[in-house]
Design a protein around this motif. Structure first.
Motif: not given
Lengths: 358, 290, 116
Positions: A8, A12, A14, A116-118, A338-340, A343, B113, B120, B191, B193, B255-256
């Motif tokens: 990471f 990157h 993010v 933005d990260a979301l 979690e990886l998600a 960020p 990645y 996913r 943008h 992860e 949001a995501r």
């Protein structure tokens, strides 16, 4: 599934900062984190030894692009402490005004980056649009948007008077209007809450033991704020630090959201109560002896130490930025997440790696 | 297959990327306006496409390129099946395999990645495939045939008896378009992860290929949505376009979220709505099979 | 979600707020520190600017005795703090309000119009 080591950073999208987090993942779960810093060391502390101490203000300002005013303020207070300079009260109030504006624009930037990260681009755009108003105020009053260069040893370089103050008040009102449309989104939006609540827990006791500073510490329930020391005009303006008990990313978001409101209030207060008088005093002589000073930056406590020997050059300048103190928090927050969420959690300490490596 | 069919297929082959590209350009302008920006020109996706094509071919090895071609060919096949009024079920299975080949392409490189993106992507397929298949079943129960041609000939608009199915298909559209809150395997912009998840290892002309496939895919999914109101057809097209607008709107206000949430929504809300719809139509006799 | 919806719709109705940058430019606020231009004909070669410059962007070469003294200003090293302009006793260094246009190579440029 085998363990995958997930790099990471240091480049990157993010996190546009040169830090590498080597995440060891099992499936989507992070089990181990190794932060790697040192990608952009600039040697500012060493460079400061070679400059005349008066010119170091401009160098120290460039430690960080976002909170540059605070860095200049810290250095100026440090040297003023060494040389026993009494800063005129008007300069102190102006310093508070500009530091609070810097805090607002740093927090707005952070909220935008979080959005933005979301994957919430529209909120990101709104935040940065509102931030632009604050940058306009800074540009109008200090002469430049980001690196303001308005704080010098012995006072400030620019004054805010009559006509300009009126324009500034209008712009601040406009910012308040825009901010009032955004802040409920950040606080209440379902998707943002779903992504931040309960993520990256930093327990109260552990936060203190690790020496965490700033909003990250305040979100873990500690009312620790360097502004309580009453430097500049904070002692006269009076304020209460924002504290949240949530210990998670959502609490850290809330602390920053509420701090924007608080900073706006302080900025209004400072400008309304501006005392008359000089804005700077002349500096004579050279610094001698040792001094250390703490200033509350948007990201936390900024600590600077200097030793002078009676010459125009400082013998030693030490800068410890808040992100440097906050990186250990990542080692507590990230494993098990979690990886998600990486960020979001990484951003929740508001990392400023350029500061850290000065 | 007669001459007019061949002509139609050729026209569809040429028109779909054009329409898809324009729709993507509209999307970018609309998104920009919603964010208070001016945005790129309408033809920006085509400029991007041309620029990508002009770049030199760089791939770690042949595997991902082959899978990218498979993605294109399978999607185009599905689109042709749709235009030639063939079986809806086969079409959806081919579309599923196209999606799987994207994931396989990402698996064939060693980038973490791409690997996470591929996992996913598969989870994403797990979320939307049941919705699309059940939607086909619901259409079958209503019209008595899986053939697109028969659906096109069906007198009564499907939307009247299958409104909940359309809502469920909207979720699938969101996942297929990779819009928030479903941009989990690969987000619209980088943008995220996973940077760009499954597309991380693609560049230049191969990425252009994938972009082209997205245009086909978008037109195909919107085409399936317009099946819900075929007589007159323009109503269906308007419904499909408004669904597209709705997706852009939702993209800008959310949001995501995480894949677990997406799976829950896909399976509970999406599948649940269709099943409810089928139950209402079948057992309560609202609009029995004609 | 509903909180953001009102923002979005407001943006959609009111139109964009961004500028098409190279075509339309924002006018600079009064007192902004922009481009620095050296008028060497006014210079009295006191050397205040080069001593005070925190970025070492101004240098004096040659000597007054020989008569070959020149003032060199490097806009690429300059941090636009404006200290030299404040210090200059003979107004040889002038700061304009608008920023210097982007440049790709080192060149010396002089303005025709009068300073503000």
């Amino acid at each position: 599934m085998p363990r995958i080591t997930f790099p990471f950073g240091p480049q990157h999208p993010v996190l546009p900062e040169a830090i590498q987090l080597q995440l060891t993942c099992e499936d989507e779960k992070v089990v181990e984190v190794t932060p790697v810093i040192g990608y952009m060391h600039r040697g500012i502390e060493k460079a400061a030894e070679g400059n005349p101490f008066v010119n170091n203000v401009f160098l120290c300002e460039r430690v960080c692009g976002i909170c540059s005013f605070m860095h200049a303020l810290t250095y100026c207070q440090l040297i003023e402490g060494l040389m026993n300079i009494n800063v005129p009260p008007r300069a102190k109030y102006l310093r508070v005004f500009w530091s609070e504006l810097s805090r607002i624009h740093s927090h707005m930037l952070w909220i935008g980056l979080l959005a933005d990260a979301l994957g919430f681009e529209s909120l990101f755009m709104q935040c940065w649009r509102a931030r632009e108003v604050i940058l306009d105020v800074l540009e109008m009053t200090t002469g430049q948007r980001v690196i303001q260069s308005s704080c010098v040893i012995g006072g400030v370089r620019r004054n805010i008077d009559g006509e300009l103050a009126k324009t500034v008040f209008n712009l601040l009102d406009e910012f308040k209007k825009q901010w009032d449309a955004i802040s409920p989104v950040v606080q209440k939006d379902y998707t943002i809450r779903a992504r931040t609540e309960g993520k990256g827990i930093l327990p109260k006791e552990q936060a203190w033991e690790l020496g965490i500073v700033g909003p990250t510490l305040r979100a873990s329930g500690w009312a620790h704020d360097c502004r309580l020391l009453g430097y500049a005009a904070y002692g006269e303006l009076g304020f209460q630090p924002v504290v949240e008990e949530g210990c998670d990313s959502y609490a850290r978001t809330l602390v920053r959201v509420r701090e924007v409101d608080q900073s706006l209030e302080l900025a209004y207060k400072a400008l309304n109560n501006l005392p008359e008088g000089e804005i700077a005093v002349k500096v004579k002589g050279f610094p001698e002896g040792e001094a250390a000073v703490c200033v509350e930056q948007p990201r936390g406590e900024l600590f600077e130490y200097a030793r002078g020997n009676g010459t125009p050059h400082l013998e030693r300048l030490k800068i410890r930025t808040p992100t440097f103190a906050n990186i250990p928090a990542l080692l507590v927050m990230l494993p098990g997440s979690e990886l998600a969420d990486v960020p979001v959690i990484t951003l929740s300490i508001d990392p400023c790696i350029a500061c850290t490596e000065r | 297959m007669n001459g007019s069919d061949i002509l139609m297929a050729l026209a569809a082959l040429a028109l779909a990327p054009l329409i898809g590209g324009i729709l993507r350009g509209l999307d970018r302008i609309l998104t920009a306006r919603m964010q208070g920006r001016i945005g790129p020109p309408l033809w920006q996706p085509f400029y991007d496409f041309i620029k990508l094509c002009a770049k030199s071919k760089k791939a770690s090895h042949r595997g991902p390129v082959v899978w990218a071609w498979a993605y294109l060919v399978l999607t185009v096949t599905a689109w042709l099946l749709f235009v030639l009024r063939q079986d809806l079920l086969i079409l959806l299975f081919i579309l599923a395999f196209a999606g799987a080949s994207l994931a396989l392409g990402a698996f064939s490189v060693r980038s973490p990645y791409a690997h996470f993106g591929a996992y996913r992507e598969l989870l994403q397929m797990l979320a939307y495939e049941p919705i699309l298949l059940l939607a086909a079943v619901a259409i079958f129960l209503k019209t008595g045939s899986f053939m697109v041609g028969d659906v096109l000939g069906f007198e009564q608009p499907l939307l009247i008896s299958l409104p909940l199915t359309l809502v469920a298909v909207l979720i699938a559209l969101g996942i297929k378009m990779r819009k928030s809150p479903f941009d989990i395997a690969a987000s619209e912009h980088a943008h995220q992860e996973l940077v760009r998840g499954v597309y991380t290892e693609y560049s230049g002309p191969t990425l252009a290929l994938i972009e082209l496939t997205h245009w086909y895919e978008l037109v195909l999914v919107l085409g399936i949505i317009s099946l819900f109101w075929v007589i007159p057809l323009w109503v269906g097209i308007i419904i499909a376009l408004s669904c597209y607008f709705l997706e852009i709107l939702i993209d800008n206000i959310t949001a995501r979220l995480r894949w677990s949430w997406m799976l829950t929504v896909g399976w509970s809300l999406g599948v649940g709505l269709i099943l409810l719809n089928i139950v209402i139509v079948e057992f309560f006799g609202l609009g029995l099979r004609l | 979600m509903p909180q953001m919806l009102s923002n979005i719709i407001r943006n959609l109705v009111r139109g964009p707020v961004t500028r098409r940058y190279p075509k339309t430019k924002r006018t600079a606020f009064p007192g902004v520190r922009g481009e620095i231009v050296v008028f060497e004909d006014r210079c009295c070669y006191c050397g205040m600017c080069s001593r005070g410059c925190p970025a070492n962007a101004i240098s004096m070469t040659g000597s007054r005795k020989n008569g070959d003294i020149t003032l060199g200003y490097n806009p690429f090293a300059c941090i636009y703090c404006g200290k030299c302009v404040e210090m200059c006793p003979c107004c040889a260094l002038v700061m304009y309000e608008d920023q210097a246009p982007p440049r790709y190579k080192m060149e010396r440029k002089y303005r025709e119009n009068t300073p503000v």
